[in-house]
Write a protein that holds these residues in place. Structure first.
Motif, mmCIF file in Angstrom:
data_model
loop_
_atom_site.group_PDB
_atom_site.id
_atom_site.type_symbol
_atom_site.label_atom_id
_atom_site.label_comp_id
_atom_site.label_asym_id
_atom_site.label_seq_id
_atom_site.Cartn_x
_atom_site.Cartn_y
_atom_site.Cartn_z
ATOM 1 N N GLY A 1 52.205 43.970 -1.963
ATOM 2 C CA GLY A 1 52.418 44.524 -3.292
ATOM 3 C C GLY A 1 53.519 45.559 -3.285
ATOM 4 N N ARG A 2 54.046 45.824 -4.487
ATOM 5 C CA ARG A 2 55.080 46.843 -4.645
ATOM 6 C C ARG A 2 54.775 47.620 -5.910
ATOM 7 N NH1 ARG A 2 60.215 47.926 -2.714
ATOM 8 N NH2 ARG A 2 61.480 49.092 -4.186
ATOM 9 N N GLY A 3 54.699 48.934 -5.771
ATOM 10 C CA GLY A 3 54.450 49.803 -6.914
ATOM 11 C C GLY A 3 52.982 50.170 -7.037
ATOM 12 N N LEU A 4 52.744 51.211 -7.809
ATOM 13 C CA LEU A 4 51.378 51.725 -7.973
ATOM 14 C C LEU A 4 50.451 50.736 -8.661
ATOM 15 C CD1 LEU A 4 52.172 55.435 -8.939
ATOM 16 C CD2 LEU A 4 51.187 54.588 -6.788
ATOM 17 N N GLU A 5 50.983 49.946 -9.580
ATOM 18 C CA GLU A 5 50.139 48.969 -10.282
ATOM 19 C C GLU A 5 49.590 47.924 -9.306
ATOM 20 O OE1 GLU A 5 51.142 46.353 -13.914
ATOM 21 O OE2 GLU A 5 51.777 48.406 -14.442
ATOM 22 N N ASP A 6 50.456 47.400 -8.448
ATOM 23 C CA ASP A 6 50.009 46.425 -7.447
ATOM 24 C C ASP A 6 49.006 47.059 -6.481
ATOM 25 O OD1 ASP A 6 51.712 44.554 -8.553
ATOM 26 O OD2 ASP A 6 53.071 44.457 -6.826
ATOM 27 N N LEU A 7 49.325 48.276 -6.027
ATOM 28 C CA LEU A 7 48.420 48.951 -5.095
ATOM 29 C C LEU A 7 47.053 49.175 -5.729
ATOM 30 C CD1 LEU A 7 48.159 50.186 -2.266
ATOM 31 C CD2 LEU A 7 48.917 52.355 -3.253
ATOM 32 N N ARG A 8 47.043 49.586 -6.986
ATOM 33 C CA ARG A 8 45.775 49.793 -7.698
ATOM 34 C C ARG A 8 44.996 48.481 -7.781
ATOM 35 N NH1 ARG A 8 43.051 53.757 -11.089
ATOM 36 N NH2 ARG A 8 41.154 52.667 -11.599
ATOM 37 N N ALA A 9 45.679 47.383 -8.087
ATOM 38 C CA ALA A 9 45.008 46.080 -8.175
ATOM 39 C C ALA A 9 44.413 45.670 -6.823
ATOM 40 C CB ALA A 9 45.988 45.017 -8.669
ATOM 41 N N ILE A 10 45.139 45.937 -5.734
ATOM 42 C CA ILE A 10 44.643 45.598 -4.395
ATOM 43 C C ILE A 10 43.393 46.411 -4.069
ATOM 44 C CG2 ILE A 10 45.182 45.789 -1.926
ATOM 45 C CD1 ILE A 10 48.138 45.050 -2.777
ATOM 46 N N PHE A 11 43.430 47.717 -4.344
ATOM 47 C CA PHE A 11 42.262 48.552 -4.069
ATOM 48 C C PHE A 11 41.099 48.221 -5.006
ATOM 49 C CE2 PHE A 11 45.066 52.025 -2.043
ATOM 50 C CZ PHE A 11 44.800 51.554 -0.771
ATOM 51 N N SER B 1 37.430 55.650 -2.857
ATOM 52 C CA SER B 1 36.357 55.028 -3.632
ATOM 53 C C SER B 1 36.935 54.732 -5.007
ATOM 54 C CB SER B 1 35.159 55.980 -3.756
ATOM 55 O OG SER B 1 35.478 57.049 -4.626
ATOM 56 N N PRO B 2 36.240 53.950 -5.813
ATOM 57 C CA PRO B 2 36.753 53.704 -7.168
ATOM 58 C C PRO B 2 36.987 54.999 -7.949
ATOM 59 C CG PRO B 2 34.993 52.162 -6.663
ATOM 60 C CD PRO B 2 35.028 53.161 -5.526
ATOM 61 N N ALA B 3 36.210 56.020 -7.668
ATOM 62 C CA ALA B 3 36.319 57.284 -8.401
ATOM 63 C C ALA B 3 37.623 58.028 -8.131
ATOM 64 C CB ALA B 3 35.131 58.185 -8.060
ATOM 65 N N VAL B 4 38.273 57.784 -6.985
ATOM 66 C CA VAL B 4 39.506 58.519 -6.671
ATOM 67 C C VAL B 4 40.764 57.662 -6.798
ATOM 68 C CG1 VAL B 4 38.295 60.183 -5.201
ATOM 69 C CG2 VAL B 4 39.377 58.167 -4.166
ATOM 70 N N LEU B 5 40.634 56.437 -7.285
ATOM 71 C CA LEU B 5 41.816 55.599 -7.451
ATOM 72 C C LEU B 5 42.781 56.155 -8.497
ATOM 73 C CD1 LEU B 5 40.470 51.949 -7.111
ATOM 74 C CD2 LEU B 5 41.683 53.347 -5.422
ATOM 75 N N ASN B 6 42.275 56.990 -9.399
ATOM 76 C CA ASN B 6 43.154 57.615 -10.391
ATOM 77 C C ASN B 6 44.088 58.641 -9.753
ATOM 78 O OD1 ASN B 6 41.119 59.430 -9.845
ATOM 79 N ND2 ASN B 6 40.932 60.142 -11.948
ATOM 80 N N THR C 1 57.171 53.503 -6.135
ATOM 81 C CA THR C 1 57.718 52.234 -5.643
ATOM 82 C C THR C 1 57.131 51.853 -4.279
ATOM 83 O OG1 THR C 1 59.594 53.395 -4.661
ATOM 84 C CG2 THR C 1 59.888 52.516 -6.908
ATOM 85 N N VAL C 2 55.943 52.342 -3.984
ATOM 86 C CA VAL C 2 55.319 52.095 -2.684
ATOM 87 C C VAL C 2 55.293 50.599 -2.371
ATOM 88 C CG1 VAL C 2 52.970 52.024 -3.654
ATOM 89 C CG2 VAL C 2 53.305 52.591 -1.231
ATOM 90 N N GLU C 3 55.538 50.282 -1.116
ATOM 91 C CA GLU C 3 55.410 48.910 -0.635
ATOM 92 C C GLU C 3 54.159 48.840 0.223
ATOM 93 O OE1 GLU C 3 58.955 47.498 1.239
ATOM 94 O OE2 GLU C 3 60.215 48.147 -0.442
#
Length: 146
Positions: free
Chosen positions: A46-56, A22-27, A36-38
């Motif tokens: 996406g690649r990296g936590l920033e991209d993954l966060r944006a996707i979620f 949920s949005p509450a656990v994205l942190n 460096t997650v793909e």
């Protein structure tokens, strides 16, 4: 070698996290995913936590009341598969999408790679009136008739 229908602590951990997503656990993404997650699904890469966060983040902007239920797990400490059902509301209607995710785990147990497999024709494209009608027509045309 084939994966046995057993699970691993790594797979159990990410399954539990996704079921609580949920949005509450994205942190907590960095607790579960490598820096460096793909990530790949039928729509996003996406690649990296920033991209993954944006996707979620986008997932939760587009869909309401997202709930993920893991229905099967199989894997070991290096990689595994989850079969899941995602239920959500979109345009005022309850929807359901089934999929499978393949994970590769880093030595520390965090997700190094996540590849989601689901039918974009059902989950996304069919929501557009012209495209949805076209897809339904194509399915009727190519369907096997016993």
């Amino acid at each position: 070698t084939l994966l046995s229908p057993v699970s691993s602590p790594h797979l159990d951990t990410i399954a539990a996290y996704l079921q609580s997503l949920s949005p509450a656990v994205l942190n907590q993404l960095a607790d579960h995913y490598s820096g460096t997650v793909e990530f790949r699904d039928p729509i996003n890469t996406g690649r990296g936590l920033e991209d993954l966060r944006a996707i979620f983040d986008d997932l939760f902007k587009q869909l309401q009341n997202v709930r993920i239920e893991v229905t099967r797990k199989s894997g070991d400490d290096t990689h595994g598969f989850l079969r899941w059902t995602m239920r959500y509301d979109f345009r005022g209607k309850a929807r359901e999408l089934e999929g499978v995710t393949h994970f590769m785990f880093a030595p520390d147990g965090k997700v190094a790679s996540q590849h989601d497999f689901w039918d974009a024709a059902i989950g996304v494209y069919a929501e557009f009136p012209m495209v949805g009608a076209t897809l339904r027509g194509l399915r009727k045309f190519v369907r096997v008739r016993p």
